[in-house]
Write a protein that holds these residues in place. Sequence first.
Motif, PDB file in Angstrom:
ATOM      1  N   ALA A 186       4.721  11.942   5.540  1.00 12.11           N
ATOM      2  CA  ALA A 186       5.534  11.154   4.967  1.00 12.11           C
ATOM      3  C   ALA A 186       6.508  10.151   5.736  1.00 12.11           C
ATOM      4  CB  ALA A 186       5.541  10.604   3.589  1.00 12.11           C
ATOM      5  N   HIS A 187       7.099  11.329   6.191  1.00 12.85           N
ATOM      6  CA  HIS A 187       8.701  10.811   6.865  1.00 12.85           C
ATOM      7  C   HIS A 187       8.938  10.705   8.162  1.00 12.85           C
ATOM      8  CE1 HIS A 187      10.992  11.205   3.283  1.00 12.85           C
ATOM      9  NE2 HIS A 187      10.240  12.400   2.594  1.00 12.85           N
ATOM     10  N   SER A 188       7.294  10.279   8.945  1.00 14.92           N
ATOM     11  CA  SER A 188       7.512  10.570  10.705  1.00 14.92           C
ATOM     12  C   SER A 188       8.867   9.791  11.050  1.00 14.92           C
ATOM     13  CB  SER A 188       5.954  10.084  10.744  1.00 14.92           C
ATOM     14  OG  SER A 188       6.077   8.818  10.064  1.00 14.92           O
ATOM     15  N   GLU A 189       9.096   8.548  10.405  1.00 13.31           N
ATOM     16  CA  GLU A 189       9.574   7.647  11.416  1.00 13.31           C
ATOM     17  C   GLU A 189      11.116   8.251  10.876  1.00 13.31           C
ATOM     18  OE1 GLU A 189      10.204   3.357   9.721  1.00 13.31           O
ATOM     19  OE2 GLU A 189      11.889   3.472  10.714  1.00 13.31           O
ATOM     20  N   SER A 196       7.122  25.298  12.191  1.00 18.10           N
ATOM     21  CA  SER A 196       5.582  24.937  13.137  1.00 18.10           C
ATOM     22  C   SER A 196       5.343  23.531  12.938  1.00 18.10           C
ATOM     23  CB  SER A 196       4.296  25.930  12.663  1.00 18.10           C
ATOM     24  OG  SER A 196       5.685  26.928  13.468  1.00 18.10           O
ATOM     25  N   VAL A 197       5.245  23.094  11.561  1.00 20.37           N
ATOM     26  CA  VAL A 197       4.620  21.553  11.703  1.00 20.37           C
ATOM     27  C   VAL A 197       5.971  20.433  12.239  1.00 20.37           C
ATOM     28  CG1 VAL A 197       4.253  20.457   9.723  1.00 20.37           C
ATOM     29  CG2 VAL A 197       3.250  22.355   9.857  1.00 20.37           C
ATOM     30  N   VAL A 198       7.013  20.011  11.607  1.00 23.69           N
ATOM     31  CA  VAL A 198       7.645  19.786  12.521  1.00 23.69           C
ATOM     32  C   VAL A 198       7.979  20.101  13.468  1.00 23.69           C
ATOM     33  CG1 VAL A 198       9.784  19.387  11.491  1.00 23.69           C
ATOM     34  CG2 VAL A 198       9.344  18.834  10.181  1.00 23.69           C
ATOM     35  N   GLY A 199       7.501  21.446  14.312  1.00 28.16           N
ATOM     36  CA  GLY A 199       7.687  21.061  15.359  1.00 28.16           C
ATOM     37  C   GLY A 199       6.988  20.373  16.593  1.00 28.16           C
ATOM     38  N   ARG A 213      19.162  13.735   5.142  1.00 32.52           N
ATOM     39  CA  ARG A 213      18.235  14.702   4.724  1.00 32.52           C
ATOM     40  C   ARG A 213      16.960  14.236   4.737  1.00 32.52           C
ATOM     41  NH1 ARG A 213      23.316  14.302   3.887  1.00 32.52           N
ATOM     42  NH2 ARG A 213      24.585  16.360   2.593  1.00 32.52           N
ATOM     43  N   ILE A 214      15.748  15.261   4.288  1.00 31.19           N
ATOM     44  CA  ILE A 214      14.744  15.575   3.469  1.00 31.19           C
ATOM     45  C   ILE A 214      14.507  16.395   2.815  1.00 31.19           C
ATOM     46  CG2 ILE A 214      12.061  14.458   3.865  1.00 31.19           C
ATOM     47  CD1 ILE A 214      12.884  13.434   6.723  1.00 31.19           C
ATOM     48  N   PHE A 215      14.280  16.382   1.591  1.00 31.93           N
ATOM     49  CA  PHE A 215      14.690  17.512   1.046  1.00 31.93           C
ATOM     50  C   PHE A 215      12.953  18.092   0.121  1.00 31.93           C
ATOM     51  CE2 PHE A 215      19.375  18.690   0.067  1.00 31.93           C
ATOM     52  CZ  PHE A 215      18.908  18.260   1.983  1.00 31.93           C
ATOM     53  N   LEU A 247       0.806  -1.199  -0.012  1.00 35.75           N
ATOM     54  CA  LEU A 247      -0.060   0.049   0.213  1.00 35.75           C
ATOM     55  C   LEU A 247       0.328   1.025   0.297  1.00 35.75           C
ATOM     56  CD1 LEU A 247      -2.830   0.648   0.559  1.00 35.75           C
ATOM     57  CD2 LEU A 247      -2.315   1.797   2.781  1.00 35.75           C
ATOM     58  N   LEU A 248       1.917   1.181   1.000  1.00 35.87           N
ATOM     59  CA  LEU A 248       2.438   2.571   1.269  1.00 35.87           C
ATOM     60  C   LEU A 248       3.325   2.938  -0.114  1.00 35.87           C
ATOM     61  CD1 LEU A 248       3.874   2.046   4.635  1.00 35.87           C
ATOM     62  CD2 LEU A 248       2.296   4.138   3.207  1.00 35.87           C
TER      63      LEU A 248
END
Lengths: 250, 250, 250, 250, 250, 250, 250, 250
Positions: free
Chosen positions: E165-168, E188-191, E151-153, C23-24
């Motif tokens: 989608a990158h919560s892990e 703010s969202v990440v914080g 990194r996440i860009f 799914l992911l």
Amino acid sequence: MDQKQLKKLLRQYRTGTRGDEELLTLLASHFSESVGFATIDHHREYRQGFPEVILCEGKTPKQVTEIAQRIVRHGSVLLATRATGKHYAAVRRHLSRAKYDEVGRTITANEHLVKPAGRGMILVVTAGTSDIPVAEEACTTARLMGNQVDRIFDVGVAGIHRILAHSEKLRNASVIVVVAGMEGALASVVGGLVRVPVIAVPTSIGYGASFGGVAALLGMLNSCAAGVTVVNIDNGFGAGFAASLINRST
Amino acid sequence: MDQKQLKKLLRQYRTGTRGDEELLTLLASHFSESVGFATIDHHREYRQGFPEVILCEGKTPKQVTEIAQRIVRHGSVLLATRATGKHYAAVRRHLSRAKYDEVGRTITANEHLVKPAGRGMILVVTAGTSDIPVAEEACTTARLMGNQVDRIFDVGVAGIHRILAHSEKLRNASVIVVVAGMEGALASVVGGLVRVPVIAVPTSIGYGASFGGVAALLGMLNSCAAGVTVVNIDNGFGAGFAASLINRST
Amino acid sequence: MDQKQLKKLLRQYRTGTRGDEELLTLLASHFSESVGFATIDHHREYRQGFPEVILCEGKTPKQVTEIAQRIVRHGSVLLATRATGKHYAAVRRHLSRAKYDEVGRTITANEHLVKPAGRGMILVVTAGTSDIPVAEEACTTARLMGNQVDRIFDVGVAGIHRILAHSEKLRNASVIVVVAGMEGALASVVGGLVRVPVIAVPTSIGYGASFGGVAALLGMLNSCAAGVTVVNIDNGFGAGFAASLINRST
Amino acid sequence: MDQKQLKKLLRQYRTGTRGDEELLTLLASHFSESVGFATIDHHREYRQGFPEVILCEGKTPKQVTEIAQRIVRHGSVLLATRATGKHYAAVRRHLSRAKYDEVGRTITANEHLVKPAGRGMILVVTAGTSDIPVAEEACTTARLMGNQVDRIFDVGVAGIHRILAHSEKLRNASVIVVVAGMEGALASVVGGLVRVPVIAVPTSIGYGASFGGVAALLGMLNSCAAGVTVVNIDNGFGAGFAASLINRST
Amino acid sequence: MDQKQLKKLLRQYRTGTRGDEELLTLLASHFSESVGFATIDHHREYRQGFPEVILCEGKTPKQVTEIAQRIVRHGSVLLATRATGKHYAAVRRHLSRAKYDEVGRTITANEHLVKPAGRGMILVVTAGTSDIPVAEEACTTARLMGNQVDRIFDVGVAGIHRILAHSEKLRNASVIVVVAGMEGALASVVGGLVRVPVIAVPTSIGYGASFGGVAALLGMLNSCAAGVTVVNIDNGFGAGFAASLINRST
Amino acid sequence: MDQKQLKKLLRQYRTGTRGDEELLTLLASHFSESVGFATIDHHREYRQGFPEVILCEGKTPKQVTEIAQRIVRHGSVLLATRATGKHYAAVRRHLSRAKYDEVGRTITANEHLVKPAGRGMILVVTAGTSDIPVAEEACTTARLMGNQVDRIFDVGVAGIHRILAHSEKLRNASVIVVVAGMEGALASVVGGLVRVPVIAVPTSIGYGASFGGVAALLGMLNSCAAGVTVVNIDNGFGAGFAASLINRST
Amino acid sequence: MDQKQLKKLLRQYRTGTRGDEELLTLLASHFSESVGFATIDHHREYRQGFPEVILCEGKTPKQVTEIAQRIVRHGSVLLATRATGKHYAAVRRHLSRAKYDEVGRTITANEHLVKPAGRGMILVVTAGTSDIPVAEEACTTARLMGNQVDRIFDVGVAGIHRILAHSEKLRNASVIVVVAGMEGALASVVGGLVRVPVIAVPTSIGYGASFGGVAALLGMLNSCAAGVTVVNIDNGFGAGFAASLINRST
Amino acid sequence: MDQKQLKKLLRQYRTGTRGDEELLTLLASHFSESVGFATIDHHREYRQGFPEVILCEGKTPKQVTEIAQRIVRHGSVLLATRATGKHYAAVRRHLSRAKYDEVGRTITANEHLVKPAGRGMILVVTAGTSDIPVAEEACTTARLMGNQVDRIFDVGVAGIHRILAHSEKLRNASVIVVVAGMEGALASVVGGLVRVPVIAVPTSIGYGASFGGVAALLGMLNSCAAGVTVVNIDNGFGAGFAASLINRST
């Protein structure tokens, strides 16, 4: 179409001699002329006593040329401000008699059509040498609107005797335009010395915390001398125009 | 001491009839009067055609009263702006004929000494009801400087027909003062409609990003209509004064 | 993958036909595509009804080209704003049918895929000639989002009759975008004349205390005409996009 | 006087049944009503579909009352914003049925005259509890302009799941008003989630470097989500009005 | 000279083994090295655990080279930020093993001397593609201070699912650096999503009223998410340095 | 509901033991609690390790009380900042054990539930006496998040020996919060002396051109000492919170 | 013409030996010299003890040359600041002995005429290497006004021991000029260490929120150390001049 | 403890007569005294020649009193600035001989301990009556630092003859403090007239676009007269202090 013709036209409409469509077409063609990217306001000469002036900044040489041609063709005096050499080169190709003032960055044409309008003398004063381009824009504007113009340059307040030495010129002017950058204090000093309207033009001359003319602008807006009004930073044209309106009625 | 007396005095000094000290004493006493906390500029009436005006803001009621008394005693017209009720209460105790206008916050006296000075009509226009206090400060200033004053209030551009309906009044004025807060657009519209000088007064009316009048101030400084000059935010006095200088020579 | 396919996929997951990882992977590949320096949001078309738009400013020609290719390959309409000639040269090498509008500085492709979406007419109005590039960015955006677009250029308030002459066009529009620099007063005047939403775009046109568009921005935010909303300085794209959202539901 | 009567009047003038003076008097009385300190724009209802709204800030209770009476007497719906308790007390003395909403600070009357105008739902969302007064001003405005209104309060982005939990409400709205102070990020998040127009209202909620709402204002103007337009700080009325114009045509 | 040698030296001075002059000379040469135009702070490595970093901006290639040579010669890791190609060309002539990262604009040398210092992972996230240069400056700084970097860009909030989608990765980081321009809402969202310190770096990416990063800066300072701290606009180095200090103690 | 229960719940949903509606209801009630004017984010404790904190500014005493009661009832530690005496009076009526710190303006309750979380010492330093209220807000926040806190007050850089005299305390801290108004230089000096993270809090202390803390804010953002990060003006809470996150992992 | 000659001239006028016109001509020629675009203030040397200095910025090479020639011809020391290479090339063509300092951007001539004026030492200190150009402008100004000058460069507060190591130089100076960008904290630290006047020069060195020197300017204006006064951003000349006036009387 | 005693103490430490702990205790108690909320800098008198001055703003009456008592007890001259009546009432209860100046808002005590320090005259000049409170703060500061002080009040540039009439006083001063609000032009005029250092103090007097003294501050920073340095808005104390440092060495 002068005010008389206009009134006649309206009377014809009122009495039914001319219909709706006819009236609108005639008025529209008289009032403004559309060239796609511009709506030339020929009506302005009727309303304000001076034709539309072209601000070249932000316009291509081609656009400036096209508008300039229509103004000249319409039989009006041409004044284009903030013109670069490129603007002038393009204009001259179609209007060979157009003139360019490099210092004040103005293009002019049809100057022979200028009629004397002001009764007094417009005096343009600068605080420093670097303020001269803005001052010349004001001078050219006033001259093309039919005024006599006099100049005193580089008499800032750090040497107060320099402006005091010109007391006679100051007394004889009917409007004074003060052009100054840095702290703009000259406007307050002149404003306190005379009994005629003073128009202050802040310039972007200065460095550091002058913030491109903001220091002078604020200084002039907060002038402790009553009777001083202010135009936008570096707006020599605006000052020359306002001075002309004032002088016209003198 | 009028200009004639002054010239006589100087000639006496030149010929030796009066010595250094004598001259300086006479001039000084004529020019300014020191009351410790203030140096009253009696010379201003000679230079500018109107006596010193008291800005009450930042002065104690006692200071205002003392300056007001000396101006009245000197035989001049009194105008005090930004006056609170407290200022007026103190002034009235010593100058029982002084009048107070609550809306425009001005104290006046010796109004019977005002001589007609302006030849045309000064028209004061506001965009909204909340701009009226600033407009009235301008009106009182112009009236005390010897001008006829007319008013059009609450004709902001959101309903453009409101100002267009007054085209005759606009045409008949010799100077127009436009008082507006918020975006201050009324100055541009009026400036584009008339051929006389327009003095724009931004007001601190508005909220949010009006920043106490900065939005209107910037709008007016950047007016696309030529011939508009600007005074400080809420500076009705300055506008009335400049309008009077312009009208005087009309 | 449209909404229907998406729901089917979710049901399969719910019933156990598809596992976690499967799914992911499917969702991720559908929603966004990573190209190292960019995470292309293909999901945006699903959420907002229009694919991701490329803001070229701050991106290298190579980066723009790579993103553009993927959008085109994904079968979406391509819109790239703030594109320089260099950006276009790079893009054209890989997408030979891409077009460039020099005035509005937009690159477009796959325009044949555009579906009519808006029911009314979006009218784009400018105060001056220099505001046209921003206006054209708005026009192109609206056109690519499936709208009909009309234009009125150079009708600033210094000559109020110029905009009043277009009352019919104003009345017939379903949304109006007003593009203006300097004091931005045109937004207030138009806002007061019509009963449809007005989106105001301040431009960086002007000089001195226009502060790169801040004067116009503040003027528009403080508009005395209700119903005017504002986008960022020079943000023709944003105005065109918002106008399209409004018109879509008309 | 509706559009039909107006046309009739103009035809009578055209055919000579009515003279110059008569026409102007009739139009003027219809269009605006002067009460000295105010020029009430009755024409606004004709142009914009909603009568003039009273901004109480900067007006005395007496002025508000007088304008309110004329609006009610004219048979229009009354909306007065930024009203204090004092304003309401004065109004109620003459308009006993007027209502006051303490949270949103609005005075209303003649609400029974409101006609349903909008076809969809206007959703008003706030980031925090302190933003509610501004939100309620928007809600009341939208309601009085004939719309259905829904609310989601205190769902700022620091807990992103709070707004995500309302995805259905977001999807069902036809226009969304996002009210937020501090960094105003909620507007971008909502703007990215939906396909309908989003109107962002920055509020002066926050401290330190929020500068009375400037941080939120800038955040919203620079929103990376397309389709977001902005009104002035704390301008709930403006947002409600614009949302109503959009919804009307839905 | 490490802390132990330093203490020994001081004891020798205390017991008289070394005299005044001798002590001062030894300390001075250890602490700082003067090259006329610069006072190199070798002591910084002792105090802060990392040698002086060269900010190339405002320095000539020759000055940068001279300082770089002394740092390398002193046996320290070299990091020079804001380096242009010209700076690098000059440095390479004397330090042939120095490396240049064109994206992040950093010059590095002696990287083999870096000792692993941080216990966790430093995660660097950007809102857009244009923010990458600043992010890479942060990454290089953190790497040279002995940290692992991830990194996440390009996961800005306009498509909220991209960051969700990158919560892990977010959960596994020990410090997160968020690099964003425009409205900077990503911080703010990440914080709000994580329980580790978040360092926000506003970038000068954006246009119009982004004012060179001020909008993002204010947004981040006013973040409604607790635990977010902020560094200067475009200050990737500062963020990488602070993140390293935090991670060091993890 | 802890992380374990949450995972269980999700597994039940996955296996079909719980249906859609059931899951959503359980999650929603756990995550957030709606009280009309507020959406209490109980989930925050789970995500960030500390429950929602009430910012009293902009909330009525009644609103604060209602939220406080729910937090206390939920078994969480209560922290309310920017509380006035009126807020406290209202809260105490329902939560008789709540405490109020007049200097730092915080209301606290359930402090016995605080668990030691940080491994090191958080040191709070102020430049002046007037900065103490902001410092105390930071201290209380850190203490309630389970940290040990130490203080050094009134050691501004005008007497540099005052801070140098505390070198041992500085060395022993694991995070340092520097609270300073005026030019905020203390942050740079401390940042240059230590090898641990420094969080700078500008305060609104100062006069004239301090602009309510802007001078200190800019000074801190531009600190020449690496490793200094900044929070909003007067944001003691934010600094205490960030310091706690850093210290937690020490 | 020195003060003695001036008094003699005035006495001659008083006794009638010289007439009105004669006096004015003599005074005018002595006080100022007009070259059309400039009014050279030769009187300044008499009033201030130092001849007019040429600010080259905003003047053409030709204008600078013409003014420079007259100053040199008048027998005065020449100092021209903010000179580009082009300015120097033009000046050198007519004044072959003029010298140019590339770092401080000054043109000088007639330096042999400088008379020792100051009794103490003027110490110029910079925070960084990039501040040196501004510092050198101050040094040259002070040197040409007859002072001894000493320098300490690159001793910013991030390494506080660097400035503390120079305590003797600091103690021996009679005036100290502190040149610093970024947060400008060095001025406060130096101001707190000494008992002589400190003149702070903010520089435009820094990035992001340094706003071209505003951060340093505000930091210095808000310095917690008494005795610090400030000049404009990057105004090395102003600082050198003021330091000379102070030192002259030492 | 004077410089001699200090040197003796250090020699004793060097020779071993006094140990580490003993030295530190003696120095610490001499240098600063901690009262919990304040670290009194007794060392300042040694370093700067004048004891610590209390800035009352932001301190409670109780805090001011406690610090004042310790300064007086230490045998130093007491100066407390920005004191309200409440501060004075509290201080007087414990220091019955303390005096209060209502205009300048200073509390003083131990004035009999003041030793003449300056050789020349410090002249304090104001532009208006409203600037007097700031001027008096400067006068009191200078007087308590052992200087002779002279005053000229209300001689702003709108009547330039007012300041010119005081040329003798201006010539005789060794330092001049110019206090002015509005546009602050007086500083430039005075700076151009004299050859001694001029310290300019902008005041918050003015309205509209004076922005609480910013207009005057910018005017003074951009003064075209060399030799003018500036202190913070309304900072009479800072100007008096700097003037004293300058005059001390005269």
